[in-house]
Write a protein that holds these residues in place. Structure first.
Motif, PDB file in Angstrom:
ATOM      1  N   TYR A 253      13.104  14.303 -23.036  1.00  0.00           N
ATOM      2  CA  TYR A 253      12.690  13.600 -21.564  1.00  0.00           C
ATOM      3  C   TYR A 253      13.710  13.762 -20.535  1.00  0.00           C
ATOM      4  CZ  TYR A 253      10.059  11.356 -25.502  1.00  0.00           C
ATOM      5  OH  TYR A 253       9.223  11.120 -26.200  1.00  0.00           O
ATOM      6  N   ALA A 254      13.218  13.547 -19.375  1.00  0.00           N
ATOM      7  CA  ALA A 254      14.163  13.740 -18.188  1.00  0.00           C
ATOM      8  C   ALA A 254      13.889  12.443 -17.340  1.00  0.00           C
ATOM      9  CB  ALA A 254      13.593  14.922 -17.309  1.00  0.00           C
ATOM     10  N   ALA A 255      14.665  11.370 -17.593  1.00  0.00           N
ATOM     11  CA  ALA A 255      14.552  10.023 -17.134  1.00  0.00           C
ATOM     12  C   ALA A 255      15.079  10.047 -15.568  1.00  0.00           C
ATOM     13  CB  ALA A 255      15.222   9.049 -17.759  1.00  0.00           C
ATOM     14  N   GLN A 256      14.300   9.585 -14.690  1.00  0.00           N
ATOM     15  CA  GLN A 256      14.621   9.444 -13.429  1.00  0.00           C
ATOM     16  C   GLN A 256      14.899   7.999 -12.717  1.00  0.00           C
ATOM     17  OE1 GLN A 256      14.624  12.513 -11.689  1.00  0.00           O
ATOM     18  NE2 GLN A 256      13.821  13.492 -13.595  1.00  0.00           N
ATOM     19  N   LYS A 257      15.509   8.079 -11.568  1.00  0.00           N
ATOM     20  CA  LYS A 257      15.797   6.782 -11.090  1.00  0.00           C
ATOM     21  C   LYS A 257      15.717   6.740  -9.528  1.00  0.00           C
ATOM     22  CE  LYS A 257      20.940   7.921 -10.367  1.00  0.00           C
ATOM     23  NZ  LYS A 257      22.114   7.319 -10.399  1.00  0.00           N
ATOM     24  N   ASP A 258      14.820   7.444  -9.080  1.00  0.00           N
ATOM     25  CA  ASP A 258      14.455   7.662  -7.609  1.00  0.00           C
ATOM     26  C   ASP A 258      13.372   6.654  -7.517  1.00  0.00           C
ATOM     27  OD1 ASP A 258      12.624   9.061  -9.208  1.00  0.00           O
ATOM     28  OD2 ASP A 258      12.108  10.429  -7.638  1.00  0.00           O
ATOM     29  N   THR A 259      13.031   6.166  -6.074  1.00  0.00           N
ATOM     30  CA  THR A 259      12.180   4.916  -5.722  1.00  0.00           C
ATOM     31  C   THR A 259      11.458   5.578  -4.417  1.00  0.00           C
ATOM     32  OG1 THR A 259      13.799   3.423  -6.299  1.00  0.00           O
ATOM     33  CG2 THR A 259      12.136   2.594  -5.043  1.00  0.00           C
ATOM     34  N   TRP A 260      10.105   5.335  -4.564  1.00  0.00           N
ATOM     35  CA  TRP A 260       9.394   5.913  -3.562  1.00  0.00           C
ATOM     36  C   TRP A 260       8.111   4.638  -3.058  1.00  0.00           C
ATOM     37  CZ3 TRP A 260       8.722  10.986  -2.024  1.00  0.00           C
ATOM     38  CH2 TRP A 260       9.504  11.838  -2.271  1.00  0.00           C
ATOM     39  N   VAL A 261       7.660   4.701  -1.932  1.00  0.00           N
ATOM     40  CA  VAL A 261       6.825   3.802  -1.494  1.00  0.00           C
ATOM     41  C   VAL A 261       5.452   4.505  -1.150  1.00  0.00           C
ATOM     42  CG1 VAL A 261       6.064   2.265   0.645  1.00  0.00           C
ATOM     43  CG2 VAL A 261       8.288   2.071  -0.567  1.00  0.00           C
ATOM     44  N   LEU A 262       4.456   4.102  -1.437  1.00  0.00           N
ATOM     45  CA  LEU A 262       3.073   4.800  -1.039  1.00  0.00           C
ATOM     46  C   LEU A 262       2.429   3.793  -0.175  1.00  0.00           C
ATOM     47  CD1 LEU A 262       0.895   7.076  -1.472  1.00  0.00           C
ATOM     48  CD2 LEU A 262       0.133   5.308  -3.429  1.00  0.00           C
ATOM     49  N   ASP A 263       2.043   4.435   1.247  1.00  0.00           N
ATOM     50  CA  ASP A 263       1.269   3.694   1.857  1.00  0.00           C
ATOM     51  C   ASP A 263      -0.073   3.929   1.545  1.00  0.00           C
ATOM     52  OD1 ASP A 263      -0.431   3.136   4.170  1.00  0.00           O
ATOM     53  OD2 ASP A 263       1.473   3.312   5.575  1.00  0.00           O
ATOM     54  N   LEU A 264      -0.943   2.501   1.375  1.00  0.00           N
ATOM     55  CA  LEU A 264      -2.340   2.450   0.950  1.00  0.00           C
ATOM     56  C   LEU A 264      -3.284   2.604   1.906  1.00  0.00           C
ATOM     57  CD1 LEU A 264      -1.827   0.015  -2.069  1.00  0.00           C
ATOM     58  CD2 LEU A 264      -1.840   2.401  -2.258  1.00  0.00           C
ATOM     59  N   GLU A 265      -2.999   2.761   3.100  1.00  0.00           N
ATOM     60  CA  GLU A 265      -3.719   3.041   4.074  1.00  0.00           C
ATOM     61  C   GLU A 265      -3.843   4.406   4.496  1.00  0.00           C
ATOM     62  OE1 GLU A 265      -6.556   2.198   7.058  1.00  0.00           O
ATOM     63  OE2 GLU A 265      -5.805   0.972   5.937  1.00  0.00           O
ATOM     64  N   THR A 266      -2.638   5.236   4.670  1.00  0.00           N
ATOM     65  CA  THR A 266      -2.552   6.691   4.805  1.00  0.00           C
ATOM     66  C   THR A 266      -2.306   7.488   3.635  1.00  0.00           C
ATOM     67  OG1 THR A 266      -0.124   6.655   5.134  1.00  0.00           O
ATOM     68  CG2 THR A 266      -1.614   6.182   7.102  1.00  0.00           C
ATOM     69  N   TYR A 267      -2.002   6.848   2.434  1.00  0.00           N
ATOM     70  CA  TYR A 267      -1.749   7.559   1.267  1.00  0.00           C
ATOM     71  C   TYR A 267      -0.525   8.476   1.245  1.00  0.00           C
ATOM     72  CZ  TYR A 267      -5.988   5.402   0.224  1.00  0.00           C
ATOM     73  OH  TYR A 267      -6.971   4.475  -0.308  1.00  0.00           O
ATOM     74  N   ALA A 268       0.400   8.099   2.332  1.00  0.00           N
ATOM     75  CA  ALA A 268       1.620   9.027   2.564  1.00  0.00           C
ATOM     76  C   ALA A 268       2.708   8.435   1.522  1.00  0.00           C
ATOM     77  CB  ALA A 268       2.059   9.140   3.995  1.00  0.00           C
TER      78      ALA A 268
END
Length: 225
Positions: A75-90
């Motif tokens: 396994y390669a566990a991660q700890k990054d955090t991302w936000v997904l805009d549900l209008e533009t999907y960016a």
């Protein structure tokens, strides 16, 4: 939007050694009962078993952690955090400062009252090793601040055994409820229920659930009682 969102995951063809890791986004329309693939933009590395929850007030989803390894035994566990805009999907990466250690299989919820992403437990790269120790910590990513930042919610007193794959949900009383998961103790698969009060950061056992009776028959082979 009256739909179920699904991002990422993995698949493996019969006979293949490694998994194919996915980073696609799908929506299941609850009215028409149909799936639709949504626009894809550059974002998090493909992964499985991440925390992925919706923040309805901002029409966005938040992703944390997960496993990016295509190897079913490593396994390669991660700890990054991302936000997904549900209008533009960016996708937008978040620089949140210090926070939870890298993990996969965490439990997660969105607390609309406190405007936070809450993450509980999970496992690290040793998830299925005989010496694995699963996490029992609780973290909140506060979006009410100018820049979202992580805060540890752990207080004093006893807490449930560390575990992964647990279900956690917000109650109407403002507390968080934790059910089941897989612990690193003798029992393995759990069916206990615990209550976490985010004010003082304390746990209360609601239902003890099954207790240990006899050893497993083998790796991941548990007796029915």
């Amino acid at each position: 939007g009256h739909r179920v969102l699904m991002w990422g995951g993995r698949s493996r063809l019969e006979g293949a050694i490694q998994y194919t890791m996915h980073s696609d986004l799908w929506a299941f329309d609850l009215a028409s009962e149909t799936w639709k693939i949504l626009p894809w933009f550059q974002g998090p590395a493909a992964r499985v078993n991440a925390a992925f929850v919706v923040d309805p007030s901002r029409n966005q989803a938040v992703l944390f952690g997960g496993n990016t390894s295509p190897d079913g035994a490593a396994y390669a566990a991660q700890k990054d955090t991302w936000v997904l805009d549900l209008e533009t999907y960016a996708w937008t990466p978040l620089a949140t400062g210090p926070g939870p250690a890298a993990r996969l299989f965490p439990g997660a919820l969105w607390d609309a009252t406190r405007d936070t992403l809450v993450v509980y437990g999970g496992a690290d790269n040793n998830a299925f090793a005989q010496t694995a120790t699963y996490k029992d910590d609780m973290w909140a990513l506060d979006f009410s601040l100018g820049s979202p930042a992580w805060t540890s919610l752990d207080g004093g007193g006893p807490r449930p055994d560390g575990r992964f794959w647990a279900t956690i949900a917000a109650g109407t009383d403002g507390a968080y409820y934790l059910f089941g998961g897989h612990d690193d103790g003798q029992l393995g698969n759990r069916n206990d229920l615990s209550r976490f009060d985010p004010g003082p950061g304390t746990w209360t056992a609601v239902r003890i659930g099954d207790t240990w009776n006899k050893p497993a028959n083998g790796f991941c082979s548990f007796p029915p009682d």
